[in-house]
Structure formats: structure tokens, C-alpha cells
Design a protein around this motif. Structure first.
Motif, PDB file in Angstrom:
ATOM      1  N   UNK A 144       6.687  10.121  -6.531  1.00  0.00           N
ATOM      2  CA  UNK A 144       6.829   9.405  -7.797  1.00  0.00           C
ATOM      3  C   UNK A 144       7.816   8.240  -7.668  1.00  0.00           C
ATOM      4  N   UNK A 145       8.906   8.458  -6.946  1.00  0.00           N
ATOM      5  CA  UNK A 145       9.927   7.421  -6.746  1.00  0.00           C
ATOM      6  C   UNK A 145       9.336   6.209  -6.030  1.00  0.00           C
ATOM      7  N   UNK A 146       8.617   6.453  -4.944  1.00  0.00           N
ATOM      8  CA  UNK A 146       8.026   5.352  -4.176  1.00  0.00           C
ATOM      9  C   UNK A 146       6.969   4.612  -4.993  1.00  0.00           C
ATOM     10  N   UNK A 147       6.115   5.370  -5.695  1.00  0.00           N
ATOM     11  CA  UNK A 147       5.065   4.735  -6.495  1.00  0.00           C
ATOM     12  C   UNK A 147       5.684   3.932  -7.646  1.00  0.00           C
ATOM     13  N   UNK A 148       6.705   4.492  -8.278  1.00  0.00           N
ATOM     14  CA  UNK A 148       7.364   3.797  -9.401  1.00  0.00           C
ATOM     15  C   UNK A 148       7.888   2.431  -8.965  1.00  0.00           C
ATOM     16  N   UNK A 149       8.627   2.382  -7.856  1.00  0.00           N
ATOM     17  CA  UNK A 149       9.221   1.116  -7.423  1.00  0.00           C
ATOM     18  C   UNK A 149       8.181   0.139  -6.893  1.00  0.00           C
ATOM     19  N   UNK A 150       7.124   0.665  -6.285  1.00  0.00           N
ATOM     20  CA  UNK A 150       6.046  -0.225  -5.826  1.00  0.00           C
ATOM     21  C   UNK A 150       5.366  -0.888  -7.021  1.00  0.00           C
ATOM     22  N   UNK A 151       5.128  -0.105  -8.078  1.00  0.00           N
ATOM     23  CA  UNK A 151       4.496  -0.650  -9.278  1.00  0.00           C
ATOM     24  C   UNK A 151       5.427  -1.628  -9.993  1.00  0.00           C
ATOM     25  N   UNK A 152       6.708  -1.265 -10.062  1.00  0.00           N
ATOM     26  CA  UNK A 152       7.684  -2.127 -10.752  1.00  0.00           C
ATOM     27  C   UNK A 152       7.770  -3.514 -10.112  1.00  0.00           C
ATOM     28  N   UNK A 153       7.611  -3.570  -8.801  1.00  0.00           N
ATOM     29  CA  UNK A 153       7.799  -4.823  -8.070  1.00  0.00           C
ATOM     30  C   UNK A 153       6.501  -5.576  -7.794  1.00  0.00           C
ATOM     31  N   UNK A 206       0.101 -10.448   4.934  1.00  0.00           N
ATOM     32  CA  UNK A 206       1.367  -9.994   4.362  1.00  0.00           C
ATOM     33  C   UNK A 206       1.174  -8.615   3.712  1.00  0.00           C
ATOM     34  N   UNK A 207       1.180  -7.593   4.541  1.00  0.00           N
ATOM     35  CA  UNK A 207       0.968  -6.218   4.065  1.00  0.00           C
ATOM     36  C   UNK A 207       2.238  -5.404   4.274  1.00  0.00           C
ATOM     37  N   UNK A 208       2.643  -4.699   3.219  1.00  0.00           N
ATOM     38  CA  UNK A 208       3.734  -3.728   3.327  1.00  0.00           C
ATOM     39  C   UNK A 208       3.139  -2.337   3.118  1.00  0.00           C
ATOM     40  N   UNK A 209       3.456  -1.440   4.015  1.00  0.00           N
ATOM     41  CA  UNK A 209       2.948  -0.071   3.894  1.00  0.00           C
ATOM     42  C   UNK A 209       4.104   0.879   3.601  1.00  0.00           C
ATOM     43  N   UNK A 210       4.012   1.564   2.475  1.00  0.00           N
ATOM     44  CA  UNK A 210       5.016   2.556   2.111  1.00  0.00           C
ATOM     45  C   UNK A 210       4.413   3.944   2.316  1.00  0.00           C
ATOM     46  N   UNK A 211       4.907   4.617   3.315  1.00  0.00           N
ATOM     47  CA  UNK A 211       4.390   5.935   3.650  1.00  0.00           C
ATOM     48  C   UNK A 211       4.964   6.980   2.697  1.00  0.00           C
ATOM     49  N   UNK A 212       4.068   7.815   2.152  1.00  0.00           N
ATOM     50  CA  UNK A 212       4.484   8.943   1.316  1.00  0.00           C
ATOM     51  C   UNK A 212       3.825  10.208   1.858  1.00  0.00           C
ATOM     52  N   UNK A 213       4.424  11.372   1.621  1.00  0.00           N
ATOM     53  CA  UNK A 213       3.809  12.607   2.117  1.00  0.00           C
ATOM     54  C   UNK A 213       2.550  12.959   1.329  1.00  0.00           C
ATOM     55  N   UNK A 214       1.580  13.521   2.018  1.00  0.00           N
ATOM     56  CA  UNK A 214       0.393  14.018   1.334  1.00  0.00           C
ATOM     57  C   UNK A 214       0.707  15.328   0.623  1.00  0.00           C
ATOM     58  N   UNK A 215      -0.084  15.663  -0.388  1.00  0.00           N
ATOM     59  CA  UNK A 215       0.124  16.926  -1.083  1.00  0.00           C
ATOM     60  C   UNK A 215      -1.192  17.401  -1.672  1.00  0.00           C
ATOM     61  N   UNK A 232       0.859  -1.187   0.000  1.00  0.00           N
ATOM     62  CA  UNK A 232       0.000   0.000   0.000  1.00  0.00           C
ATOM     63  C   UNK A 232       0.893   1.234   0.000  1.00  0.00           C
ATOM     64  N   UNK A 233       0.708   2.108  -0.965  1.00  0.00           N
ATOM     65  CA  UNK A 233       1.447   3.368  -1.023  1.00  0.00           C
ATOM     66  C   UNK A 233       0.455   4.489  -0.767  1.00  0.00           C
ATOM     67  N   UNK A 234       0.632   5.197   0.345  1.00  0.00           N
ATOM     68  CA  UNK A 234      -0.341   6.225   0.726  1.00  0.00           C
ATOM     69  C   UNK A 234       0.227   7.089   1.842  1.00  0.00           C
ATOM     70  N   UNK A 235      -0.339   8.274   2.046  1.00  0.00           N
ATOM     71  CA  UNK A 235       0.022   9.073   3.222  1.00  0.00           C
ATOM     72  C   UNK A 235      -0.500   8.375   4.484  1.00  0.00           C
ATOM     73  N   UNK A 236       0.126   8.635   5.606  1.00  0.00           N
ATOM     74  CA  UNK A 236      -0.312   8.097   6.887  1.00  0.00           C
ATOM     75  C   UNK A 236      -0.954   9.211   7.695  1.00  0.00           C
ATOM     76  N   UNK A 237      -2.212   9.030   8.027  1.00  0.00           N
ATOM     77  CA  UNK A 237      -2.944  10.023   8.816  1.00  0.00           C
ATOM     78  C   UNK A 237      -3.260   9.409  10.164  1.00  0.00           C
ATOM     79  N   UNK A 238      -2.811  10.055  11.230  1.00  0.00           N
ATOM     80  CA  UNK A 238      -3.039   9.535  12.573  1.00  0.00           C
ATOM     81  C   UNK A 238      -4.313  10.143  13.165  1.00  0.00           C
ATOM     82  N   UNK A 239      -5.036   9.328  13.906  1.00  0.00           N
ATOM     83  CA  UNK A 239      -6.254   9.809  14.547  1.00  0.00           C
ATOM     84  C   UNK A 239      -6.903   8.680  15.312  1.00  0.00           C
TER      85      UNK A 239
END
Length: 344
Positions: free
Chosen positions: A61-70, A33-42, A13-20
Motif C-alpha cells: 500500500x505504501x509503494x502504491x500510494x506514493x507512486x500514485x501521488x507522484x 524512461x521507466x522506473x520499476x518499483x518492486x513489491x512483494x506478491x501476495x 511500474x509497481x508490480x512483483x518481480x518474477x524471474x524466469x
């Protein structure tokens, strides 16, 4: 998403992390088997945000690119800012199997932010986007081969019941959803006030939270509606189901929708839907044959609703049509269709 996840071995999962704090409407991902890749929101809502976003985007873009590639299967959730990045990056992976759930309004004539229009253009373009099934709500012109009319569901086949609505006073209306201006809960309250002023014995139950709650509370208090209109906040599925069961009408005067679950849920339990002519709502209501399409004019809408309140036969007919249509869309049929998309 948990239905989708039943048919994969690993999830990234590639997404911003929002705490609450967790609420009654939150649901966790269920997978071993979940991997979470935190990216900044914009966002692109102001000059300052635009400037900050320029520095964040290369990282995203870098994080999304490598997540999609793999990965073997790309799934995008649109419209959204990270979804927009995913729409662009997936262009560079034409051979990978892809799906996208477009949860917003696919209507090509609707007025939408430019970022939404861009996502729709990329997803619909079969030259830029290959090997993709884009799940959209409703049936629209200007489809490419990428587009697949779809649905969502809340209830299973085992939850189906034969509904016999007792058309007795007080008549119950229900609103479920975020209490925000986009959903227009204030218009619903004002409309119910008009219905009450006509001498109708009605109860209006409102479920949800949002920044409009205080305005609604103040309006209810100022207009002495406390005995007819009630705010319940967020509630769990079973509480909502019980309320739908005893309700006669489900109302949603929203400005924009994807697939409005509150209407489909209410209709599943025989509620006559009252909603605006946005997105796939006219399709859901069969152009008004199984519900009421709002004009967003209090007097005109009052007249429409009053006519059905005064005609038990019309109400029961629309209620049965709504129930029959909605009960075709269950989590069982949803899972069957999702399985076809994933296991290619």
C-alpha cells in the motif's frame, strides 16, 4: 502496453518481480524512461497465505500510494492482487485522471472470486471511483458512467487481406493459449477425436504451454491421434499468423475469458470460431451467427460442428462474417482510442 507508453514522458511500474527464462510470447516494455518499483506478491488462497499477506500489505500500500501521488495519470491492470490494492488507493485521489483495463470477465452474473467482485464493485462505483474510464469487454447492464466498452487488437490495418478460404480437406482446427484446465484444451482434443471418428479428415494444431500438456500428450498417444493432433508449444506472432491463415476453425472451450484474443485473431483470418458462452464471446460471435457457441456436451457440440463441416456454404458465410467483424479491430484503431484516453 507499448501503445499506451507512446504517449507518456515517464512510466512508473509497481508490480512483483518474477524471474524466469524469456519465451517467444514475452515482450519487453519499450520506453526510454521507466522506473520499476518492486513489491512483494501476495494471495488469499490459504490460511497461511492470508497470514503472510497481512504483513506484506502495508509495504505494498505504501509503494502504491506514493507512486500514485507522484503521477499525473493512474492506469490499473485488473483483475489482480496488485490491481486490487490500486483500486483501493486510487479512491484517495479523486481529481487525478485514471484508466483501468479490466482484462477479465465483466459479466455481472458470472461466478468469480470475491477479490474480483470487489475490484469490479469499486471500479463501477462512481462515488468511490472518480475521473475514471474502466475499459471492459462486451456490453453489459448495470453500467455506471465509469464503464467503457472496449476491445483489444493484434493486427494492423496494413496486415488486412481479402481472405478466400479454400474449403478443402484436410480441414484445419487451431487452439492457441495456455494449456491449463481453465482453457479446457482437453475438451477440445476430445471433441476433435469425435469429429475424426465421424470420418472427417481434419488436422488440429495446438499452440501454447502449461501444466495440461503432459495429459494431452498422453491422451493423444493412448488414442492414436498422433496423425491428426499436434502440440507445437509457444510460437511467435508470425508462426501463429501462418497457421491461422490455413486454418478453417479456431476453438476455445474456455471456462472464463476477458477478450479472447485467439478468437479475434482467428476470425481476422477467416477462421470460424468455436467457443463457450462466457464473457463477451456471445457478443463476438453475434450469438452464433458468425461462429458456434459450445454447449460443453460432446454429442451436442459434435452435431453443431458436423452440420457446418457438411455445408460449405454455411462455413463460407460464417467465415466471411467473422473476418469482416474482426478486421474492424486493428492496432491502428486501438491506438487512436488509447490516445483519446491519455491526452485529455
Amino acid at each position: 502496453m507499448n501503445i499506451w507508453l507512446k504517449y507518456v514522458d515517464e512510466v512508473t511500474i509497481v508490480a512483483p518481480l518474477v524471474k524466469g527464462n524469456e519465451t517467444k510470447i514475452d515482450l519487453a516494455y519499450e520506453h526510454s524512461n521507466i522506473k520499476f518499483k518492486k513489491v512483494p506478491g501476495f494471495s488469499f488462497t490459504s490460511f497461511t497465505n492470508n497470514l503472510i499477506s497481512l504483513f506484506k500489505l502495508p509495504i505494498i500500500f505504501w509503494e502504491v500510494f506514493w507512486a500514485i501521488k507522484n503521477t499525473n495519470h493512474i492506469h490499473l491492470r485488473c483483475p489482480g492482487n496488485i490491481g486490487l490494492v490500486g483500486c483501493v488507493v486510487q479512491i484517495f485521489f479523486p481529481s487525478k485522471i485514471k484508466t483501468a483495463k479490466y482484462a477479465g470477465n465483466w459479466d455481472p452474473a458470472s461466478k468469480q472470486p470475491w477479490t474480483y467482485r470487489l475490484q469490479k464493485y469499486i471500479l463501477n462505483n462512481s462515488f468511490l471511483t472518480k475521473n475514471m474510464q474502466v475499459l471492459v469487454y462486451g456490453e453489459w447492464p448495470q453500467y455506471s458512467k465509469n464503464i467503457k466498452s472496449f476491445f483489444t487488437a493484434t493486427y494492423s490495418n496494413s496486415e488486412k487481406e481479402i481472405i478466400n478460404k479454400a474449403y478443402l480437406e484436410p480441414l484445419h482446427f487451431i487452439f492457441t493459449g495456455s494449456l491449463v484446465k481453465g482453457k479446457n484444451p482437453m475438451y477440445a482434443v476430445e471433441l476433435l477425436e469425435k469429429i475424426i471418428m465421424k470420418g472427417n479428415n481434419v488436422i488440429f494444431n495446438i499452440y501454447g504451454e502449461g501444466n495440461e500438456r503432459k495429459n494431452l500428450e498422453d491422451y493423444i498417444q493412448a488414442n492414436n491421434l498422433q496423425n491428426n493432433i499436434f502440440l507445437h508449444g509457444n510460437q511467435d506472432k508470425e508462426s501463429l499468423k501462418a497457421s491461422y491463415r490455413k486454418s478453417h476453425f479456431v476453438i476455445l472451450p474456455s471456462k472464463s475469458e476477458g477478450w479472447p484474443k485467439t478468437l479475434a485473431e482467428g476470425m481476422f483470418w477467416g477462421c470460424v470460431p468455436i467457443a463457450t458462452k462466457v464473457s463477451c464471446v456471445p457478443f463476438m460471435l453475434d450469438q452464433g451467427n458468425r461462429g458456434i457457441l459450445l454447449e460443453m456436451d460432446l454429442e451436442k457440440d459434435l452435431k453443431q460442428i458436423q452440420e457446418i463441416i457438411e455445408n460449405r456454404k454455411t462455413f463460407l458465410n460464417k467465415s466471411k462474417l467473422a473476418e469482416t467483424w474482426s478486421q474492424k479491430f486493428t492496432t491502428d484503431s486501438f491506438e487512436k482510442e488509447i490516445k483519446k484516453l491519455i491526452l485529455k
